[in-house]
Structure formats: structure tokens, C-alpha cells
Scaffold this motif. Structure first.
Motif, PDB file in Angstrom:
ATOM      1  N   ASN A 149     -11.753   4.459 -11.243  1.00 28.88           N
ATOM      2  CA  ASN A 149     -10.941   5.311 -12.182  1.00 28.88           C
ATOM      3  C   ASN A 149     -10.116   6.189 -11.455  1.00 28.88           C
ATOM      4  O   ASN A 149      -9.894   7.329 -11.469  1.00 28.88           O
ATOM      5  N   ASN A 150      -9.667   5.790 -10.101  1.00 30.86           N
ATOM      6  CA  ASN A 150      -8.833   5.999  -9.202  1.00 30.86           C
ATOM      7  C   ASN A 150      -7.673   5.966  -9.232  1.00 30.86           C
ATOM      8  O   ASN A 150      -7.073   4.981  -9.042  1.00 30.86           O
ATOM      9  N   TYR A 151      -6.766   7.271  -9.583  1.00 27.31           N
ATOM     10  CA  TYR A 151      -5.156   7.020  -9.829  1.00 27.31           C
ATOM     11  C   TYR A 151      -4.387   7.444  -8.763  1.00 27.31           C
ATOM     12  O   TYR A 151      -3.068   7.491  -8.558  1.00 27.31           O
ATOM     13  N   ASN A 152      -4.917   7.627  -7.552  1.00 28.92           N
ATOM     14  CA  ASN A 152      -4.226   8.213  -6.437  1.00 28.92           C
ATOM     15  C   ASN A 152      -3.083   7.141  -5.832  1.00 28.92           C
ATOM     16  O   ASN A 152      -2.052   7.590  -5.418  1.00 28.92           O
ATOM     17  N   ARG A 153      -3.519   5.877  -6.009  1.00 29.93           N
ATOM     18  CA  ARG A 153      -2.667   4.896  -5.144  1.00 29.93           C
ATOM     19  C   ARG A 153      -1.300   4.632  -6.321  1.00 29.93           C
ATOM     20  O   ARG A 153      -0.194   4.757  -5.845  1.00 29.93           O
ATOM     21  N   PHE A 154      -1.564   5.025  -7.582  1.00 28.61           N
ATOM     22  CA  PHE A 154      -0.539   4.784  -8.648  1.00 28.61           C
ATOM     23  C   PHE A 154       0.191   5.928  -8.530  1.00 28.61           C
ATOM     24  O   PHE A 154       1.433   5.843  -8.651  1.00 28.61           O
ATOM     25  N   GLU A 155      -0.278   7.188  -8.360  1.00 30.56           N
ATOM     26  CA  GLU A 155       0.511   8.257  -8.387  1.00 30.56           C
ATOM     27  C   GLU A 155       1.331   8.245  -7.040  1.00 30.56           C
ATOM     28  O   GLU A 155       2.710   8.581  -7.188  1.00 30.56           O
ATOM     29  N   LYS A 156       0.972   7.878  -5.909  1.00 27.00           N
ATOM     30  CA  LYS A 156       1.739   7.676  -4.763  1.00 27.00           C
ATOM     31  C   LYS A 156       3.145   6.560  -4.753  1.00 27.00           C
ATOM     32  O   LYS A 156       4.025   6.674  -4.389  1.00 27.00           O
ATOM     33  N   ALA A 157       2.557   5.414  -5.488  1.00 27.12           N
ATOM     34  CA  ALA A 157       3.352   4.463  -6.054  1.00 27.12           C
ATOM     35  C   ALA A 157       4.659   4.973  -6.772  1.00 27.12           C
ATOM     36  O   ALA A 157       5.776   4.776  -6.482  1.00 27.12           O
ATOM     37  N   LYS A 158       4.360   5.822  -7.821  1.00 26.76           N
ATOM     38  CA  LYS A 158       5.451   6.332  -8.621  1.00 26.76           C
ATOM     39  C   LYS A 158       6.273   7.301  -7.589  1.00 26.76           C
ATOM     40  O   LYS A 158       7.636   7.360  -7.655  1.00 26.76           O
ATOM     41  N   ASN A 168       0.791  -1.363   0.025  1.00 29.04           N
ATOM     42  CA  ASN A 168       0.036   0.064   0.055  1.00 29.04           C
ATOM     43  C   ASN A 168       1.039   1.294  -0.121  1.00 29.04           C
ATOM     44  O   ASN A 168       1.434   1.661   0.993  1.00 29.04           O
ATOM     45  N   PRO A 169       1.049   1.826  -1.069  1.00 30.47           N
ATOM     46  CA  PRO A 169       1.890   3.060  -1.152  1.00 30.47           C
ATOM     47  C   PRO A 169       1.417   4.419  -0.631  1.00 30.47           C
ATOM     48  O   PRO A 169       1.949   5.567  -0.570  1.00 30.47           O
ATOM     49  N   VAL A 170      -0.017   4.138  -0.334  1.00 33.46           N
ATOM     50  CA  VAL A 170      -0.668   5.516   0.404  1.00 33.46           C
ATOM     51  C   VAL A 170      -0.331   5.536   1.840  1.00 33.46           C
ATOM     52  O   VAL A 170       0.188   6.354   2.356  1.00 33.46           O
ATOM     53  N   LYS A 177      17.765   3.755   1.591  1.00 33.99           N
ATOM     54  CA  LYS A 177      18.638   3.168   1.967  1.00 33.99           C
ATOM     55  C   LYS A 177      19.250   2.031   0.907  1.00 33.99           C
ATOM     56  O   LYS A 177      20.388   1.608   1.233  1.00 33.99           O
ATOM     57  N   GLY A 178      18.474   1.701   0.025  1.00 30.54           N
ATOM     58  CA  GLY A 178      19.069   0.683  -1.009  1.00 30.54           C
ATOM     59  C   GLY A 178      18.190  -0.605  -1.106  1.00 30.54           C
ATOM     60  O   GLY A 178      18.677  -1.340  -1.970  1.00 30.54           O
ATOM     61  N   TYR A 179      17.128  -0.600  -0.585  1.00 29.76           N
ATOM     62  CA  TYR A 179      16.114  -1.963  -0.799  1.00 29.76           C
ATOM     63  C   TYR A 179      15.456  -1.729  -1.949  1.00 29.76           C
ATOM     64  O   TYR A 179      15.342  -0.802  -2.467  1.00 29.76           O
ATOM     65  N   LEU A 180      15.333  -2.856  -2.753  1.00 33.53           N
ATOM     66  CA  LEU A 180      14.247  -3.015  -3.636  1.00 33.53           C
ATOM     67  C   LEU A 180      13.016  -2.983  -3.111  1.00 33.53           C
ATOM     68  O   LEU A 180      12.644  -3.878  -2.031  1.00 33.53           O
ATOM     69  N   VAL A 181      12.004  -2.490  -3.610  1.00 42.89           N
ATOM     70  CA  VAL A 181      10.758  -2.576  -3.000  1.00 42.89           C
ATOM     71  C   VAL A 181       9.475  -2.639  -4.221  1.00 42.89           C
ATOM     72  O   VAL A 181       9.468  -2.077  -5.343  1.00 42.89           O
ATOM     73  N   ARG A 182       8.745  -3.584  -3.816  1.00 42.11           N
ATOM     74  CA  ARG A 182       7.561  -3.594  -4.749  1.00 42.11           C
ATOM     75  C   ARG A 182       6.275  -3.193  -4.114  1.00 42.11           C
ATOM     76  O   ARG A 182       5.934  -3.700  -2.817  1.00 42.11           O
ATOM     77  N   THR A 183       5.452  -2.431  -4.802  1.00 43.39           N
ATOM     78  CA  THR A 183       4.102  -1.999  -4.121  1.00 43.39           C
ATOM     79  C   THR A 183       3.117  -2.175  -5.630  1.00 43.39           C
ATOM     80  O   THR A 183       3.461  -2.721  -6.559  1.00 43.39           O
TER      81      THR A 183
END
Length: 357
Positions: free
Chosen positions: A308-317, A276-278, A290-296
């Protein structure tokens, strides 16, 4: 008048570009990929039945994907594969969903006509009995498709593959076989039966001479991107008890094929899954720094696509997470929505500093 030596100028420019590219490391990129990447949508009569039983859960399952090869051709560089343990074969050959469709007076779509599920080894689908359609019923079959695609596209950006070792008990469905240590070993065995070491980014490769994997990525950092082209990095996306089984006799993932989702501070910590990037925006930013790879994830349970909600995608980026997973790299054909997750100009990979969307 001062005269420019054109050939020297071009040599200088290309040398600069080459040097610049050599400074780019694996954790400097940002890619978009898919979630449950093998999944074929649930056929309509069965989905209607599931919707009548639990509409919320049915809606969460209302998505599917094109083949792995087609996704890679689009430019996706992250995939997710779910595996089920079946050492003798045949355990998942007759999903209940087929009979449910028949009891509704419909004829189910053809299923496993080649009887692949009778073969011993890891199987690949989403939920036993109800969400069982897959482009590749055998894990090894999916791996071979990836290998073939890579052989035909040898200079591709590294591809991140998340693995779920599924043995969750779900009421009303067949009880799956448990992922014991031996069962987890079989994931490594099947990966290594398809991919040679020079096609993999392994914990041993990243650790090098450091005592632990975490020390390597926090001190030296991840390898340079150019040296990793044409390779795959596999990650076990599981909870602590299963991860500990996988780590047994393999301290800091020595001689293992997969990285694991292990919390920072552990010797094997290098890759974190924070979905959850939010709510976890600042935590992800801290991990990336710090240098970790992260998947969200850019979306979950079809919710963002329906709204049609892009808020989560925008925060992920914005979080800097290197891997962003979605069910909608193309819009849904199963319900009305224009929701589509991609970077600028329909790209699915970029450097993290390319933020002009």
C-alpha cells in the motif's frame, strides 16, 4: 443602473471556454492506464506451481484485468498490448501450463475453444507457456474491440496504446519467433487493417512539414487536443535494436503507424518511456518541459500494491509525465490490499495543472 445583456454574457463565456480548450495540446493532459491490459490472472493451480518454483517471480505475475472495453468505460486512457509473431498460426496453441495443471491432479480451465491461436497473425498474451490467458488471444481481435468502443464513444480523449513485440527467450518455455523487420511490419499492417487514418495519431500527422518528428514536437509542439478526439496513438515500447529494425527505410517514422521509444536527439524522438518516476524524477520533468510525451509507472511487480505504498504514484503525478501506468486502477482481488491508483474523485484523466489530489 447599468444593465447586463445576459445573452452577450453567455456568448462571451462560452467563447472564452472554447478558446481556452483550443489551446490545450496532447501533452497538456495526464492520464492513467493499465499495464499488460489484456491479461487474465493465472489460474490458481498453475500459479501455486510457479510460486513453488520461484515465489518472487510468481508474485510479480499475480494480477489481471477486466476487458479493454470495461477499462475504457471506467475512464482509463492508456493500455498496453503484448504481441507475439506467428505468421503461419498454431505456434502457441498448446501452452505447457495446461499440462502442468493436469500433472497436479487438477483440470485446467477451458482454453481457446474456438481455436483462434491456429489462425495466422499476431497473438496477444503475456508469457509463453505460463501466463497465456488473455481476453483477446488475437491482436486483431483486441484492436477490433478498441475500434468498436471508440465508434460508440466518438468524442473520447485520445487513447495511448503501448505495444511490446515479444520474442524473449525464457528458460523452460517455448522459444518465441523473432521480430524481424517483416514481423514488425505486420504490426502496422494489422493496426491499419482495423483503424483508418482518421482514427490514428500518426508520426506523419504530428511531423507535418518539419524535416523530423523531433523538430516538430520541440518547435511547433503536439497537435491541439480537440482535433485529436476519437483517435488512438500507438507506441512501440522496445529497445534500440528492434526500434532500428522498425525504422529501416522509414526515416523519422515516415509512413509508420507507431511512435517509438527513442532517446532525445534522434530524428524520430517524441515519446519517451521512463518507468521509474522516483529515480528518474528530474529527468522526466526535464523531458516534459521540453515537449516530449512521457510514460511512467505508478507500481511494478505488485510490490506497491502489497505494501500500500503510494510514493511512486505521487512522484509520477508530480513529474508531469502524461501517461501513468498501473495494475491497480481498482484494488486487487488476488491478495489483500486496498491499493488503488486514480486521480481526485476516481478520475483517470485530467489536465496536468489539476494537482489538487
Amino acid at each position: 443602473m447599468f444593465k447586463i445583456n445576459t445573452s452577450i454574457c453567455f456568448i462571451f463565456i462560452f467563447s472564452f471556454i472554447a478558446c481556452h480548450n483550443s489551446d490545450i495540446r496532447l501533452n497538456d493532459i495526464q492520464v492513467i492506464g493499465s499495464h499488460n491490459s489484456y491479461k487474465i490472472p493465472i489460474e490458481e493451480p498453475l500459479w501455486n506451481y510457479l510460486h513453488s518454483v520461484d515465489s518472487s517471480q510468481a508474485k510479480a505475475l499475480q494480477y489481471g484485468h477486466i476487458t479493454l472495453e470495461e477499462q475504457l468505460n471506467l475512464g482509463l486512457r492508456n493500455l498496453e498490448l503484448d504481441v507475439f509473431h506467428d505468421p503461419k498460426g498454431g505456434y502457441y496453441s498448446t501452452p505447457k501450463g495446461l499440462e502442468i495443471v493436469r500433472t497436479m491432479g487438477a483440470t485446467p480451465l477451458a482454453f481457446d475453444k474456438a481455436e483462434k491461436l491456429k489462425h495466422p497473425g499476431l497473438k496477444m498474451f503475456h508469457v509463453q507457456d505460463v501466463d497465456f490467458r488473455s481476453h483477446y488471444l488475437l491482436f486483431k481481435e483486441g484492436l477490433q474491440a478498441l475500434k468498436n468502443w471508440s465508434d460508440n464513444n466518438p468524442s473520447h480523449t485520445p487513447i495511448f496504446i503501448l505495444i511490446n513485440a515479444k520474442d524473449q527467450k525464457i528458460p523452460g518455455t517455448k522459444e518465441p519467433l523473432t521480430f524481424t523487420k517483416e514481423a514488425l511490419d505486420s504490426i502496422d499492417i494489422e493496426i491499419k487493417s482495423v483503424f483508418s487514418n482518421d482514427k490514428l495519431i500518426t508520426p506523419d500527422l504530428v511531423r507535418g512539414d518539419f524535416e523530423t518528428l523531433e523538430a516538430a514536437i520541440l518547435t511547433k509542439g503536439w497537435p491541439e487536443l480537440e482535433a485529436l478526439k476519437g483517435r488512438f496513438i500507438f507506441v512501440l515500447d522496445e529497445k534500440e535494436d528492434k526500434i532500428n529494425r522498425y525504422l529501416e527505410n522509414h526515416l523519422s517514422l515516415k509512413n509508420r503507424a507507431l511512435f517509438v521509444n527513442s532517446k532525445e536527439g534522434n530524428p524520430e524522438a517524441a515519446f519517451r518511456i521512463v518507468n521509474n518516476p522516483v529515480t528518474d524524477f528530474h529527468y522526466i520533468k526535464e523531458l516534459v518541459k521540453k515537449g516530449y510525451l512521457v510514460r511512467t509507472r505508478a507500481d511494478a511487480g505488485t510490490k506497491e500494491a502489497r505494501e500500500n505504498n503510494y510514493n511512486r504514484f505521487e512522484k509520477a503525478k508530480e513529474s508531469g509525465a502524461q501517461i501513468i501506468s498501473t495494475d491497480y486502477y481498482v484494488p486487487s482481488t488476488l491478495f489483500s490490499s486496498t491499493f488503488k491508483v486514480s486521480f481526485e474523485n476516481n478520475k483517470y484523466e485530467r489536465l496536468k495543472n489539476e494537482t489538487h489530489d
